[in-house]
Design a protein around this motif. Structure first.
Motif, short mmCIF file in Angstrom:
data_model
loop_
_atom_site.label_atom_id
_atom_site.label_comp_id
_atom_site.label_asym_id
_atom_site.label_seq_id
_atom_site.Cartn_x
_atom_site.Cartn_y
_atom_site.Cartn_z
N ARG A 385 0.88 -1.17 0.00
CA ARG A 385 0.00 0.00 0.00
C ARG A 385 0.91 1.21 0.00
N ALA A 386 0.68 2.10 -0.92
CA ALA A 386 1.61 3.22 -1.04
C ALA A 386 0.89 4.52 -1.35
N MET A 387 1.62 5.60 -1.02
CA MET A 387 1.11 6.91 -1.42
C MET A 387 1.80 7.25 -2.73
N ILE A 388 1.02 7.78 -3.68
CA ILE A 388 1.59 8.18 -4.95
C ILE A 388 1.89 9.66 -4.85
N ILE A 389 3.17 10.01 -5.02
CA ILE A 389 3.54 11.42 -4.87
C ILE A 389 4.03 11.97 -6.20
N ARG A 390 3.89 13.30 -6.33
CA ARG A 390 4.30 13.94 -7.58
C ARG A 390 5.53 14.79 -7.32
N LEU A 391 6.47 14.71 -8.25
CA LEU A 391 7.68 15.51 -8.18
C LEU A 391 7.90 16.11 -9.54
N ASN A 392 7.60 17.37 -9.68
CA ASN A 392 7.80 18.04 -10.96
C ASN A 392 7.28 17.22 -12.13
N GLY A 393 6.04 16.83 -12.08
CA GLY A 393 5.44 16.12 -13.19
C GLY A 393 5.67 14.62 -13.18
N GLN A 394 6.66 14.15 -12.41
CA GLN A 394 6.87 12.70 -12.36
C GLN A 394 6.21 12.14 -11.13
N ARG A 395 5.81 10.89 -11.17
CA ARG A 395 5.22 10.35 -9.96
C ARG A 395 5.99 9.12 -9.46
N PHE A 396 5.98 8.99 -8.14
CA PHE A 396 6.67 7.88 -7.46
C PHE A 396 5.74 7.32 -6.40
N ALA A 397 6.06 6.11 -5.97
CA ALA A 397 5.26 5.50 -4.91
C ALA A 397 6.10 5.40 -3.65
N TYR A 455 11.83 5.18 9.87
CA TYR A 455 12.37 3.86 9.55
C TYR A 455 13.65 3.65 10.35
N GLY A 456 13.82 2.45 10.84
CA GLY A 456 15.04 2.12 11.60
C GLY A 456 15.33 3.11 12.70
N GLY A 457 14.28 3.62 13.36
CA GLY A 457 14.49 4.55 14.46
C GLY A 457 14.76 5.97 14.05
N LYS A 458 14.80 6.25 12.77
CA LYS A 458 15.07 7.63 12.33
C LYS A 458 13.79 8.27 11.81
N LYS A 459 13.73 9.60 11.95
CA LYS A 459 12.59 10.32 11.40
C LYS A 459 13.13 11.33 10.40
N ARG A 460 12.46 11.39 9.24
CA ARG A 460 12.89 12.36 8.23
C ARG A 460 11.66 13.01 7.61
N GLY A 461 11.88 14.19 7.02
CA GLY A 461 10.78 14.83 6.29
C GLY A 461 11.10 14.83 4.82
N PHE A 462 10.35 14.11 4.05
CA PHE A 462 10.58 14.07 2.59
C PHE A 462 9.76 15.17 1.95
N LEU A 463 10.43 15.98 1.15
CA LEU A 463 9.75 17.10 0.50
C LEU A 463 9.34 16.73 -0.91
N ALA A 464 8.01 16.78 -1.17
CA ALA A 464 7.51 16.46 -2.51
C ALA A 464 6.57 17.57 -2.94
N ASP A 465 6.17 17.55 -4.22
CA ASP A 465 5.23 18.57 -4.68
C ASP A 465 3.85 18.35 -4.09
N ALA A 466 3.33 17.14 -4.27
CA ALA A 466 1.97 16.86 -3.80
C ALA A 466 1.77 15.36 -3.71
N ILE A 467 0.75 15.01 -2.95
CA ILE A 467 0.35 13.60 -2.90
C ILE A 467 -0.86 13.48 -3.79
N ILE A 468 -0.79 12.63 -4.80
CA ILE A 468 -1.92 12.57 -5.71
C ILE A 468 -2.85 11.40 -5.44
N ASP A 469 -2.37 10.41 -4.73
CA ASP A 469 -3.24 9.24 -4.57
C ASP A 469 -2.70 8.33 -3.50
N GLU A 470 -3.55 7.40 -3.08
CA GLU A 470 -3.10 6.32 -2.20
C GLU A 470 -3.62 5.05 -2.84
N ASP A 471 -2.76 4.08 -2.99
CA ASP A 471 -3.20 2.90 -3.73
C ASP A 471 -2.45 1.66 -3.29
#
Lengths: 508, 119
Positions: A385-397, A455-471
């Motif tokens: 189960r993943a969030m689909i995020i957008r980065l400058n027109g490209q999308r990643f899960a 993850y693995g005890g660490k916390k990070r903030g990932f910067l993306a353009d937007a979240i477009i979906d969850e799937d």
């Protein structure tokens, strides 16, 4: 009689497991009366089955084993050389089962029978060795192929499901949308059930180890004990099969290179610990030995000598990276190459398996103290189960299991401290990772989304353009040629185009 | 005849089951230990029981004794592997009516059953 062969083989295989368990128990406690009785009963049963099928050799061995155990029952204990003989008989049974299953002839057992008869008459036997053969847990029921077909079909169905949903949303017909939703739900359930069918406990592989370890330790003349934990953890079938070889090599390496021979140790028993632990959707399986440990200096010198790295490179490498060099196929610090594990081929199998599964290998060690090799693999190769995020027109899960929360942020809210960027989240300051920079996309303007991951005890903030979906997306491995640590796999998204799945640990 | 098959090996139960069904009998149940045999006998009240001797959780001989205690008319046929003569005799003394030796031929099994019922 032929139609009973399958049943005979599966019963025999099951009994072989039980025999090994009881024999191992008797090895620790030679007076374990219960085990002696059970062994007697099992050999007796195998005798009956073998006679019925007309396998005279198996019947004869069982009969002699039965007699030896009758004798042991009366005495209330079993001798070591009798135990050894019974281990050998069990081994022959195992090979016979495999042979029968693939329609080959039964292995010869004439010298075993002679040895057993001598034992009965009270003569001490000489150790009868059996040449090594390759074992596999390919002895699973035939339904497996059908199960694989089922699995592939449901995966395809999952992908189509997403696409139908997208299109029906565009069409906007309520009836169609309704049907699409129902279909989506049913297909999801189907996927769950098929995935569950494919799950097996790690004990499926681990159960074979104690017996094998004992034989190997004897062969290498090492005094060591294998302890196992976490065998009840369940993992996808195909992952288990891929793990078997690497684990065998790691354990053999621990025995061969890690643990010292009897003469070398000073009253300190060799221990090899096989541990499995589950962390979210990953499993960590480690092989740890309390032997000599990996020597960074020795590795450095050997790697340079074998031209794997240059002298300058070797000085700059951290210990862990040096340890990783032991994986290189040209690497072997053993002056005398021992069969298989000394040739360096062994550990390469490990790397290949890891790459195939989209996993990781971690190595830690302390000289004269311990070595620990940890394989980290996904629990299931099915869907995530993943969030689909957008980065400058490209999308990643980005897999949901890592995501803690998401929020809108503006550039102004980020704080730069030395070379790092931080974001104040309530009472914490979270390091920010600019995904666009990491993944080679262009930075876009405007409001961004911050995804807080853990993850693995660490916390990070990932910067993306937007979240477009969850799937829920079907994960496909990318094969061993593509090993960018930023990605854990890929998939086909609802728009029918490929999408890469991010791995937070590879984005540091 | 309704038969209860008792043997700890699934393999043997299957073989026997095939032989019996081909011979026109009905296998009304199976058991894999002496204990199970006693329980199923009570539930099913079969016309005949085929009983293996060596089993976990109560041997075949014990099971014969228990079953005969509860039902003196019980008809039990011992099925044993070669080399267990002493135990077979014990079983017959406990009340089994006949015995068949493994590996068995279908004809001999069916013959034994006929003999048991002719008495």
């Amino acid at each position: 009689m032929e139609r009973y062969t399958d049943l005979f083989v599966s019963e025999l295989s099951e009994y072989v497991k039980q025999l090994n368990n009881h024999l191992l128990r008797l090895e620790k406690e030679s007076k374990d009366k219960k085990s002696i009785i059970e062994l007697f009963r099992i050999f007796h049963t195998i005798k009956g089955m073998s006679q019925t099928m007309g396998y005279a050799t198996l019947a004869e061995m069982s009969h002699t084993a039965e007699n030896l155990l009758e004798h042991a029952k009366k005495r209330g204990m079993i001798e070591e050389h009798v135990l050894d003989a019974l281990f050998t008989v069990t081994e022959i049974f195992d090979r016979s089962a495999t042979a029968l299953k693939s329609g080959r002839a039964l292995p010869s057992a004439k010298n075993i029978i002679t040895m057993l008869e001598n034992l009965q008459r009270g003569k001490a036997p000489s150790y009868v060795s059996i040449p090594e053969t390759k074992k596999g847990i390919s002895d699973i029921r035939i339904k497996l192929e059908k199960l694989d077909t089922l699995f592939n079909l449901t995966n395809e169905l999952m992908i189509i499901r997403a696409r139908i949903n997208k299109i029906s949303q565009m069409v906007g017909d309520p009836q169609l949308q309704n049907l699409s939703d129902t279909a989506a739900r049913l297909i999801s359930e189907l996927q769950d059930e098929v995935t569950k069918l494919r799950m097996l406990p790690l004990s499926t592989v681990f159960d074979l180890f104690p017996r094998w370890f004992r034989d190997e330790a004897k062969r290498l003349k090492k005094d060591a004990e294998l302890t196992i934990s976490g065998a009840e953890i369940e993992v996808d079938r195909s992952i288990i099969e891929t793990l078997r070889e690497p684990l065998i090599h790691l354990i053999r390496n621990a025995l061969d290179h890690g643990i010292d021979t009897k003469s070398g140790t000073a009253g300190h028993k060799g221990e090899v610990k096989l541990t499995a632990v589950r962390e979210k959707d990953r499993i960590h399986i480690s092989v740890r030995d309390n032997g000599r440990g990996l020597d960074p200096e020795l590795i450095r010198r050997t790697a340079v000598r074998r031209k794997i790295i240059t002298v300058e490179e070797s000085r700059r490498m951290t210990d862990e990276n040096l340890f990783r060099l032991t994986v290189h196929p040209d690497f072997s610090t053993r002056k005398q190459v021992t069969t298989l594990s000394g040739r360096g081929i062994g550990l390469n199998i490990v790397q290949l398996a890891i790459a195939k599964l989209g996993g990781r290998l971690q190595i830690s060690s302390k000289k004269d103290n311990f070595s620990c090799f940890t394989l980290e693999v996904p629990v299931s190769l099915a869907t995530v189960r993943a969030m689909i995020i957008r980065l400058n027109g490209q999308r990643f899960a980005l897999p949901l299991s890592y995501i803690q929360e998401t929020l809108y942020v503006s550039e102004a809210s980020l704080r730069a401290v030395f070379h790092r960027e931080l974001f104040p989240l309530r009472k914490e300051l979270i390091p920010v990772v600019r995904l666009s920079a990491r993944l080679g996309c262009q930075q876009s303007e405007g409001r961004k989304t911050l995804i807080v991951v853990q993850y693995g005890g660490k916390k990070r903030g990932f910067l993306a353009d937007a979240i477009i979906d969850e799937d829920e997306i079907v994960v496909k491995s990318m094969g061993r040629l593509f090993t960018n640590p930023a990605y854990s796999g890929c998939s086909i998204y609802a728009d029918g185009l490929p999408i890469l799945i991010l791995d937070p640990r590879g984005l540091e | 005849m309704r038969v209860l098959i008792v043997d700890d090996a699934m393999f043997m139960r299957r073989m026997l089951s095939d032989i019996l069904e081909k011979g026109g009998h009905t296998v009304c149940g199976e058991a894999a230990s002496g204990k199970e045999a006693v329980e199923r006998y009570q539930e099913l009240k079969p016309d005949l029981v085929t009983m293996d001797i060596i089993m976990p959780d109560m041997s075949g001989i014990e099971a014969v004794k228990e079953i005969k205690k509860a039902d003196p008319e019980a008809k039990i046929l011992m099925v044993s592997a070669m080399g267990q003569q002493a135990l077979v005799l014990e079983a017959v003394q406990a009340g089994a009516l006949d015995y068949v030796v493994k590996p068995f031929q279908p004809s001999r099994v069916l013959e034994s059953i006929d003999r048991v019922f002719k008495r």
